[in-house]
Design an enzyme around this catalytic site. Structure first.
Site, mmCIF file in Angstrom:
data_model
loop_
_atom_site.group_PDB
_atom_site.id
_atom_site.type_symbol
_atom_site.label_atom_id
_atom_site.label_comp_id
_atom_site.label_asym_id
_atom_site.label_seq_id
_atom_site.Cartn_x
_atom_site.Cartn_y
_atom_site.Cartn_z
ATOM 1 N N ASP A 158 -4.498 -1.003 -6.113
ATOM 2 C CA ASP A 158 -4.831 -1.543 -4.797
ATOM 3 C C ASP A 158 -6.228 -2.184 -4.837
ATOM 4 O O ASP A 158 -7.241 -1.533 -4.572
ATOM 5 C CB ASP A 158 -4.759 -0.403 -3.765
ATOM 6 C CG ASP A 158 -5.041 -0.864 -2.351
ATOM 7 O OD1 ASP A 158 -5.456 -2.034 -2.168
ATOM 8 O OD2 ASP A 158 -4.868 -0.055 -1.428
ATOM 9 N N TYR B 282 -1.598 -1.394 9.474
ATOM 10 C CA TYR B 282 -2.606 -2.399 9.810
ATOM 11 C C TYR B 282 -2.735 -2.530 11.328
ATOM 12 O O TYR B 282 -1.894 -2.048 12.080
ATOM 13 C CB TYR B 282 -2.207 -3.757 9.230
ATOM 14 C CG TYR B 282 -2.405 -3.839 7.737
ATOM 15 C CD1 TYR B 282 -3.674 -3.948 7.198
ATOM 16 C CD2 TYR B 282 -1.319 -3.798 6.877
ATOM 17 C CE1 TYR B 282 -3.865 -4.025 5.830
ATOM 18 C CE2 TYR B 282 -1.492 -3.875 5.500
ATOM 19 C CZ TYR B 282 -2.764 -3.993 4.990
ATOM 20 O OH TYR B 282 -2.960 -4.068 3.639
ATOM 21 N N SER C 92 -8.392 -2.336 -1.573
ATOM 22 C CA SER C 92 -9.146 -1.104 -1.298
ATOM 23 C C SER C 92 -10.327 -0.946 -2.243
ATOM 24 O O SER C 92 -11.425 -0.598 -1.804
ATOM 25 C CB SER C 92 -8.241 0.130 -1.436
ATOM 26 O OG SER C 92 -7.336 0.182 -0.373
ATOM 27 N N GLN D 297 -1.325 2.781 -5.407
ATOM 28 C CA GLN D 297 -2.739 3.016 -5.056
ATOM 29 C C GLN D 297 -3.684 2.633 -6.191
ATOM 30 O O GLN D 297 -4.748 2.078 -5.968
ATOM 31 C CB GLN D 297 -2.946 4.486 -4.691
ATOM 32 C CG GLN D 297 -2.791 4.723 -3.214
ATOM 33 C CD GLN D 297 -2.986 6.168 -2.827
ATOM 34 O OE1 GLN D 297 -3.406 6.995 -3.619
ATOM 35 N NE2 GLN D 297 -2.669 6.468 -1.583
ATOM 36 N N ARG E 37 0.834 -1.203 0.000
ATOM 37 C CA ARG E 37 0.000 0.000 0.000
ATOM 38 C C ARG E 37 0.869 1.253 0.000
ATOM 39 O O ARG E 37 0.759 2.101 0.885
ATOM 40 C CB ARG E 37 -0.955 -0.081 1.160
ATOM 41 C CG ARG E 37 -2.087 -0.991 0.708
ATOM 42 C CD ARG E 37 -2.923 -1.502 1.759
ATOM 43 N NE ARG E 37 -4.268 -1.662 1.223
ATOM 44 C CZ ARG E 37 -5.298 -2.002 1.958
ATOM 45 N NH1 ARG E 37 -5.160 -2.205 3.232
ATOM 46 N NH2 ARG E 37 -6.476 -2.152 1.407
#
Ligand code: NAD
Length: 377
Positions: A132, A232, A135, A129, A124
């Site tokens: 990703d 995380y 997500s 992005q 990440r």
């Protein structure tokens, strides 16, 4: 010769998404690739074969014909044994492999000499992005969880003042405020609910409040250190979880809708709502568990099912929530894949730079071996 990219129909039970759309066929062709799509690939996302053909893809009748010359295979979920047997050695597979759990698939990919990349391992970092997939899919799952909750709930979400009386707003509690949780909060707020949320990472408090929801958590020393360098959650101690359960226990009794999304990478999802707590909730209330495919946050929740407890609480355990909004989920995931293939194709030729940190992190099998350390371990 042009790089040959193939996409087969998803065959895992309940998988409605697909790895390519007409738009991404065009994008892949602009990179100089040839694209072959198996007939029926887009059916679950309302994309007819003719749309792929119009975009420039060859539509092949079956798996073998789709895969026989493929340099790169794009998929949503890991390929089946039959698909793997149709691949040429050295072919590249890119999919949400679920590599920690789908160990048989990973072994079969290694044995077939396939170079497999797991989209769930894309790091990440800012540059990644656009690819990703965790997500893009979690965002839609968070939205859909609220829609499913609203459908299962026998009352309205917004406050409504009518001549016949006032409808009270729904009280929604979101447990776990990652990408899915944030979208669930935003969606529930847009629908007029009164929203509270909890997480173990301190950074989420401000995010929750900025969406107009109230934050609720045990904010002790452990909480202050609960976020890993990677952003995380850590696994919390038994003491913390007991304090957390005591705090949320009182709150749960008053909620109409609970949406749980808590995950810890590489581990089973933490239990956040016990069966005893479910038993204290009001009849007609609804719990949606987005972690159900990872072991579940809610005791008694059954993957792929909607059940009702003895005290009238509806437990919504749909697997693959993103697949319940398949057309959008496919569109976003297919775009994630186009961005990923940028790392595999240079000057219209197959040229993966395996020193690139994104490819390095996502590589699972290569030259007959499982090379990803976490998966091998
Ligand atoms: P996730 O799916 O791994 O977990 C969902 C949420 O559950 C997390 O917020 C986690 O803290 C929470 N959780 C875990 N244990 C819990 C417990 N016992 N009680 C309550 N909550 C608990 O998370 P995610 O959606 O993948 O997001 C993880 C982080 O990565 C977030 O900070 C997110 O903003 C960040 N992120 C960054 C980027 C980027 O910079 N490119 C992209 C996506 C996500």
């Amino acid at each position: 010769m042009a790089v040959s990219i193939a996409v087969t129909r998803e065959r895992r039970e309940g998988e409605t998404r697909c790895a390519v759309t007409p738009d991404t066929v065009k994008a892949l062709i602009r990179k100089g690739a040839m694209v072959t799509v198996e007939a029926g690939t887009g059916a679950g996302s309302s994309i007819p074969d003719t749309d792929y053909a119009e975009a420039g893809a060859t539509v092949a009748a079956d798996t073998r014909a789709t895969l026989e010359n493929a340099d790169i295979v794009l998929k949503v979920r890991g390929p089946t044994a039959q698909e793997i047997s149709a691949l040429k050695p050295g072919a590249i597979v890119v999919a949400l492999l679920d590599a920690y759990r789908e160990t048989n698939t990973v072994q079969a990919l290694a044995q077939a000499g396939v170079t497999a990349f797991a989209m769930e391992f894309v790091p990440r970092i800012t540059r990644a992005q656009v690819m990703d997939a965790l997500s893009s899919q979690a965002n839609l799952a968070g939205y859909r969880a609220v829609i499913e909750a609203a459908a299962a709930y026998g009352k309205g979400f917004p406050m409504m003042m009518t001549a016949a009386g006032t409808v009270a707003p729904a009280k929604v509690f979101v447990m776990g405020v990652g990408v899915a949780g944030l979208q669930a909060i935003a969606t529930a707020r847009r629908m007029g609910a009164v929203v509270t949320a909890t997480d173990v990472r301190p950074a989420t408090k401000e995010q929750v409040e900025s969406l107009g929801a109230k934050f609720l958590a045990v904010e002790d020393e452990e909480f202050k250190n609960a976020q890993t360098a990677g952003g995380y959650a850590k696994e919390m101690s038994a003491e913390y979880r007991a304090k957390q359960a005591a705090l949320t226990g009182e709150h749960l009794k008053k909620q109409d809708i609970v949406i749980t999304t808590a995950l810890i990478p590489g581990r089973a999802a933490p239990v956040l709502v016990t069966a005893d707590q479910v038993a204290t909730m009001k009849p007609g209330s609804v719990i949606v568990d987005l972690a159900v495919d990872n072991g579940g946050n809610v005791e008694g929740m059954r993957a792929g099912e909607v059940t009702t407890t003895a005290n009238g609480v509806r437990l919504v355990g749909w697997s693959n929530m993103a697949g319940r909004i398949a057309a959008d989920a496919s569109a976003l995931y297919a775009k994630n894949l186009v961005a990923f293939t940028d790392l595999l194709i240079k000057d219209e030729a197959l040229a993966p730079d395996l020193e690139d940190e994104i490819l390095k992190a996502a590589l699972v099998t290569q030259r007959g071996r499982v090379v990803h350390e976490g998966v091998r371990g």
